[in-house]
Design a protein around this motif. Sequence first.
Motif, short mmCIF file in Angstrom:
data_model
loop_
_atom_site.label_atom_id
_atom_site.label_comp_id
_atom_site.label_asym_id
_atom_site.label_seq_id
_atom_site.Cartn_x
_atom_site.Cartn_y
_atom_site.Cartn_z
N GLN A 238 0.81 -1.22 0.00
CA GLN A 238 0.00 0.00 0.00
C GLN A 238 0.85 1.27 0.00
O GLN A 238 0.30 2.38 -0.07
CB GLN A 238 -0.95 0.00 1.19
N GLU A 239 2.17 1.11 0.11
CA GLU A 239 3.08 2.24 0.09
C GLU A 239 2.69 3.32 1.10
O GLU A 239 2.57 4.50 0.76
CB GLU A 239 3.18 2.84 -1.33
N ARG A 240 2.50 2.87 2.32
CA ARG A 240 2.17 3.81 3.39
C ARG A 240 2.74 3.30 4.71
O ARG A 240 3.10 2.13 4.84
CB ARG A 240 0.65 3.98 3.52
N LYS A 241 2.80 4.20 5.67
CA LYS A 241 3.27 3.83 6.99
C LYS A 241 2.23 2.97 7.68
O LYS A 241 1.03 3.26 7.61
CB LYS A 241 3.56 5.10 7.80
N VAL A 242 2.68 1.91 8.35
CA VAL A 242 1.76 0.95 8.97
C VAL A 242 2.21 0.67 10.40
O VAL A 242 3.41 0.47 10.65
CB VAL A 242 1.73 -0.39 8.18
N LEU B 124 6.37 -9.71 23.29
CA LEU B 124 5.38 -8.71 22.91
C LEU B 124 6.11 -7.51 22.30
O LEU B 124 7.03 -6.98 22.91
CB LEU B 124 4.57 -8.26 24.12
N VAL B 125 5.73 -7.14 21.09
CA VAL B 125 6.40 -6.03 20.41
C VAL B 125 5.37 -5.06 19.85
O VAL B 125 4.22 -5.42 19.59
CB VAL B 125 7.31 -6.54 19.27
N GLU B 126 5.80 -3.84 19.68
CA GLU B 126 5.04 -2.87 18.90
C GLU B 126 6.01 -2.17 17.97
O GLU B 126 7.19 -2.05 18.27
CB GLU B 126 4.29 -1.87 19.79
N ASP B 127 5.47 -1.75 16.85
CA ASP B 127 6.39 -1.26 15.84
C ASP B 127 5.67 -0.38 14.84
O ASP B 127 4.47 -0.13 14.94
CB ASP B 127 7.03 -2.43 15.10
N SER B 128 6.43 0.06 13.87
CA SER B 128 5.85 0.72 12.69
C SER B 128 6.74 0.38 11.51
O SER B 128 7.95 0.24 11.64
CB SER B 128 5.77 2.24 12.87
N ALA B 129 6.09 0.20 10.37
CA ALA B 129 6.81 -0.09 9.13
C ALA B 129 6.50 1.01 8.12
O ALA B 129 5.40 1.56 8.13
CB ALA B 129 6.41 -1.45 8.57
N ALA B 130 7.46 1.29 7.29
CA ALA B 130 7.26 2.35 6.29
C ALA B 130 7.96 1.96 5.00
O ALA B 130 9.00 1.29 5.03
CB ALA B 130 7.81 3.68 6.80
N PRO B 131 7.39 2.36 3.86
CA PRO B 131 8.05 2.07 2.58
C PRO B 131 9.26 2.98 2.36
O PRO B 131 9.33 4.08 2.90
CB PRO B 131 6.96 2.36 1.55
N ILE B 132 10.20 2.49 1.56
CA ILE B 132 11.36 3.28 1.16
C ILE B 132 11.24 3.54 -0.34
O ILE B 132 11.01 2.61 -1.12
CB ILE B 132 12.68 2.53 1.45
#
Length: 854
Positions: free
Chosen positions: A339-343, A360-368
């Motif tokens: 989706q080419e967006r921050k998740v 247990l983790v929390e995170d964020s992913a983003a496209p480059i």
Amino acid sequence: MSISHNDPLPCILIVDDDLICVQSLHLAVKGLGRVAFTSVASEVVALAQRHRPSVVLLDISMPERDGYELCADLKALPETRDSAIIFITSNSDLDHELRAFAVGAADFVSKPFNLELVKARVQVQLLLRQEQQRLHKSQRDLAHVLQNVPGHITFWDANLHCQLCSDRQGLWFGTSYTPGGSPDAVFGAAIASALCPLLADVLAQEPSNPHSDALTLEFVHQPQHGEPCHLHAFAAFRPDAQDNPGALLLLTDVSAVKRVESALAQERERAAVTLNSIGDSVIATDPRGLITYMNPVAQTTTGWQLKDALGRTIETVMPLRNCDDGVPMQNPIRIALQQERKVGMALNTQLITRSGHPLLVEDSAAPIHDAQGRIAGAVIVFHDSSEMRAMAIKMTHLAQHDQLTDLPNRLLLADRITQSMRSAGAKQMSVALMVLDLDHFKFINDSYGLQVGDQIIRTVANRLTASFPSNATVSRHGGDEFMVLLPDVHSPEQVRIAGQNARAAVHAAIAVDGVEFHVESSVGISVYPDDALTREDLFRHADSALYRAKTDGRNQLSFYSASIEETLTQRSRIDRLLRSALESGAIEVHYQPQVNLNHKTIDTAEALVRIRDEAGQLIPPSEFIPYAEETGLIIPLSREVLTHACRQIKVWRAAGYQLSVAVNISMAQFAQANFFDVLCEQCKAHGVAPESIELEITEGMLTRDPENLRHLLTKLRSYGFKVALDDFGTGYSSLAYLSHLPIDVLKIDKSFVSQMVTSPESASIATTIVQLGKTLHMELVAEGVETQEQAAMLQGFGCETMQGYLYCKPAPGDEITAWLQQLQAGALPTPAGSGDASPLRTPAWHPPPDHASK
């Protein structure tokens, strides 16, 4: 004659003192371009300067000044220097021809004329002129490219003599270009010493080898003044026009690239130090989700060493599952890539380490993205999030806020409305709920993509938040709709001003990726306790007010009123009745004959659709036709009408009446790609010839894509259908459209007919329409004729065919059949059921003989 200088067609100038010859030549070149002519020698030069002809047909035997002199005059003018001069002569003497060629003639045309030969010779000259212009343009373009290419281009022969150089001013190396110069003269000694071996290697390649390799070289040039310059040389074997060996050399300045590469290397080093120093885990992947990087913390957290993880999928190195039920979860990297967006990762996510230990983790992913904006990979940053308090806070926030804008959602807004209504009751104040909808926002999403749409939504959200006081709640409810809760309201004017301010904030220009958008909005407002006493009614009434704002033309602000509710209820009722009639086959079609006063014939009847309400009463078409067009129900409704019309035509044919039926066609039908095929199939299925169908279009259609409309109408007419223009005079169509469209019948709108007896303006318009129709050779039909006085005036204007209550009200097909039978017998009662028991006030009508005989 007057001709536009901006006309793209070539001009052909005819010069002959014999007007008969001018006419013949004009006929011969008709269609090849614009034509100008003169029979006076003194006018030739001025006429040529004005029209700049591509071809001149010039009579040699002109009085005052003969053709040779005129040819010399034209060749001396800059405007006609390149014009092709074709001499017109009855003399075939060789001396004349040689003299003509000497002054610049291109060809001859002998008298008497062979028109086909004249046309062919002019065409040849026009083509030659066109090719000449194309060649000149190519030469100019090539020169422009060479002068503006961001490099230094030279071409060398086998003896290393320069044959071409793009830097004629010596801007690169401070040397002036001389054709045939040596490398030292073109580049200077220092650069020449670096390039000569490269050129020699290229020229030594085998000329017969079509795959000779290009050679490259990079070197540093230190000018006398300034910084060192990094140059890249590209040399390739290229034979010249005579197939002699040659070398093409391109030099480009890559100093900026080298500086960027150096800066990039430094930046990479800084990034590596930063990523190795932070406390969060960082994993990067390529566009396929394969691991390309892990910082030391990520290696420790997952249990994977970088050398083992490289090239593996993100799911292998970082498997995720739901901590409640153990179900595997999609990695946010995948969503960011797709989706080419921050998740953000779901709050109940567990990471299973390489040793099998859950975290247990929390995170964020983003496209480059790369420099061209294309997806180059993705990065995920995560850390241990075991603290339940932090997780509970985030879960609550996500449950009550919109993901895209972080505004409160409907759930949180509903809770705050309840609190505000309770507080307003205690304070004796009001609460306003404002619904704001972005007008035509779907067009932006469809035209520019969801990413641009999302950016605009976020900008609108920020502007709305800044436009209202801190005690207001701005919320988003998906799509392009926002709601604003205003507590502690003192007056409706306070709410109106707030709404106008919000609309103004939204309308201000929004720039996304260099494109400016001006978004308009519609606003609906409901106030507690004036309009509603419950939260649900407050929501519903605000939506009703928004509907009013949209139906009033959009870009409006509207308060709730009872009339809005009544309108929505009526729309719902019409929708139910219309759909029910379509599904149950309860659509009715009534017919109204068109009477020709001069020929005393009835050849056509218009088909008019009818539906009934719950009590069996007819509903006025003005109440359901606009709704059908708005919702798209006009498509199945129109097909049903055509089916009824085809059946009725067959019934009348069997009874001996050769009546055609006029059916109304909507813009929605014309917009369908298969309209023509569906229309023909319906006629064929019922055994009805297209000549029996007249298609009525409205004037408003003429300005919407007139070229496609003309093509479709031409196709319909060629198949046999007649085309009528309905309600003419009420729209804003251009006469240019009308004169170029294949229309058979022009219908004068009833609004002019009803007023022309008392209104000179309406009478004048009706007269104009009649004269226009006659000029364009169209049949004329006047609609809404109700009195003898109207009929007499129309007949006096020249309109022969009438349609209206004076002759017959719309009625079902069987009643029209009975009316026709009574018409033959000389009795003229109104058809049964039409609502008027008085006899028609018409002369005794008789059908045409072919009707009576069948």
